[in-house]
Design a protein around this motif. Structure first.
Motif, PDB file in Angstrom:
ATOM      1  N   ARG A  74      -4.992   0.287  -4.189  1.00  8.20           N
ATOM      2  CA  ARG A  74      -4.082   0.291  -3.038  1.00  8.20           C
ATOM      3  C   ARG A  74      -2.633   0.201  -3.518  1.00  8.20           C
ATOM      4  NH1 ARG A  74      -3.707  -3.990   2.026  1.00  8.20           N
ATOM      5  NH2 ARG A  74      -1.717  -3.203   2.783  1.00  8.20           N
ATOM      6  N   ASP A  75      -2.361  -0.707  -4.472  1.00 13.14           N
ATOM      7  CA  ASP A  75      -1.006  -0.827  -5.012  1.00 13.14           C
ATOM      8  C   ASP A  75      -0.541   0.510  -5.590  1.00 13.14           C
ATOM      9  OD1 ASP A  75      -0.742  -3.528  -4.374  1.00 13.14           O
ATOM     10  OD2 ASP A  75      -1.390  -4.205  -6.356  1.00 13.14           O
ATOM     11  N   LEU A  76      -1.407   1.135  -6.398  1.00 12.80           N
ATOM     12  CA  LEU A  76      -1.055   2.411  -7.013  1.00 12.80           C
ATOM     13  C   LEU A  76      -0.819   3.476  -5.950  1.00 12.80           C
ATOM     14  CD1 LEU A  76      -0.621   4.174  -9.488  1.00 12.80           C
ATOM     15  CD2 LEU A  76      -3.090   4.600  -9.503  1.00 12.80           C
ATOM     16  N   VAL A 117       2.784   7.136  -3.056  1.00  9.85           N
ATOM     17  CA  VAL A 117       3.375   7.634  -1.810  1.00  9.85           C
ATOM     18  C   VAL A 117       4.892   7.485  -1.876  1.00  9.85           C
ATOM     19  CG1 VAL A 117       3.585   7.206   0.684  1.00  9.85           C
ATOM     20  CG2 VAL A 117       1.325   7.290  -0.387  1.00  9.85           C
ATOM     21  N   ASP A 118       5.371   6.352  -2.374  1.00 12.74           N
ATOM     22  CA  ASP A 118       6.819   6.174  -2.561  1.00 12.74           C
ATOM     23  C   ASP A 118       7.359   7.246  -3.499  1.00 12.74           C
ATOM     24  OD1 ASP A 118       6.804   3.949  -0.932  1.00 12.74           O
ATOM     25  OD2 ASP A 118       6.880   2.503  -2.584  1.00 12.74           O
ATOM     26  N   GLY A 119       6.635   7.513  -4.602  1.00 17.14           N
ATOM     27  CA  GLY A 119       7.064   8.540  -5.542  1.00 17.14           C
ATOM     28  C   GLY A 119       7.143   9.908  -4.884  1.00 17.14           C
ATOM     29  N   THR A 135      11.590   3.346 -11.600  1.00 14.71           N
ATOM     30  CA  THR A 135      11.465   1.923 -11.323  1.00 14.71           C
ATOM     31  C   THR A 135      10.231   1.643 -10.478  1.00 14.71           C
ATOM     32  OG1 THR A 135      13.852   1.632 -11.471  1.00 14.71           O
ATOM     33  CG2 THR A 135      12.618  -0.073 -10.301  1.00 14.71           C
ATOM     34  N   GLU A 136      10.033   2.436  -9.415  1.00 13.94           N
ATOM     35  CA  GLU A 136       8.873   2.238  -8.551  1.00 13.94           C
ATOM     36  C   GLU A 136       7.576   2.522  -9.291  1.00 13.94           C
ATOM     37  OE1 GLU A 136       8.637   0.939  -5.454  1.00 13.94           O
ATOM     38  OE2 GLU A 136      10.761   0.504  -5.732  1.00 13.94           O
ATOM     39  N   GLU A 137       7.543   3.594 -10.073  1.00 11.07           N
ATOM     40  CA  GLU A 137       6.317   3.933 -10.785  1.00 11.07           C
ATOM     41  C   GLU A 137       6.036   2.912 -11.884  1.00 11.07           C
ATOM     42  OE1 GLU A 137       4.268   6.042  -9.382  1.00 11.07           O
ATOM     43  OE2 GLU A 137       5.886   6.265  -7.955  1.00 11.07           O
ATOM     44  N   SER A 138       7.076   2.340 -12.485  1.00  8.67           N
ATOM     45  CA  SER A 138       6.868   1.284 -13.477  1.00  8.67           C
ATOM     46  C   SER A 138       6.212   0.072 -12.825  1.00  8.67           C
ATOM     47  CB  SER A 138       8.195   0.866 -14.108  1.00  8.67           C
ATOM     48  OG  SER A 138       8.695   1.896 -14.907  1.00  8.67           O
TER      49      SER A 138
END
Length: 137
Positions: free
Chosen positions: A55-57, A62-64, A97-100
């Motif tokens: 779920r976190d991923l 989705v943000d990416g 940053t988000e993907e990290s």
């Protein structure tokens, strides 16, 4: 290692230059994210931590996707190449940053060789020739 050759339809092969390699920069970013996680949560990311890693991923991906769409829209409406470059830089910084963060939650970063191997495999899957600096082969 065998000699790399262009295939029909490929982009040109990368040109070596004086800039630091991207893999080392990504590894440094991962190490910094691990340190931040320890500072923030008191521990590195571990399995069975009570969170749903998929779920976190998914939420981070989705943000990416939204960041990619933002770049596409901004590129289509950019007034100048400089403005376009500034926008792209900001969006890429935010996306990385988000993907990290997603990577921090999804992988146990205590095994750098496994993380390095995962990054190299992902880049290789997209056709990038990878020269390892150290660690996993």
């Amino acid at each position: 290692m065998s000699e790399l050759r262009e295939r029909p339809g490929d982009q040109p092969l990368p040109t070596p230059n004086e800039h630091a390699d991207i893999q080392s920069q990504v590894i440094a970013d991962i190490e910094a994210r691990r340190d931040l996680g320890i500072q923030r949560y008191g521990t590195a990311l571990q399995p069975h931590n009570g969170r749903d890693a998929l779920r976190d991923l998914y939420e981070e991906l989705v943000d990416g996707a939204m960041y990619v769409k933002q770049v596409m829209v901004e590129r289509a409406t950019a007034a100048t190449p400089v403005e376009h470059g500034r926008r792209i830089h900001a969006v890429i910084f935010n996306a990385v940053t988000e993907e990290s963060r997603a990577l921090d939650r999804f992988l146990s970063l205590t095994d750098r060789d496994k993380v390095t191997a995962a990054v190299v495999a992902a880049l290789a899957a997209h056709g990038y020739a990878i020269k390892q600096v150290g660690g996993a082969e």
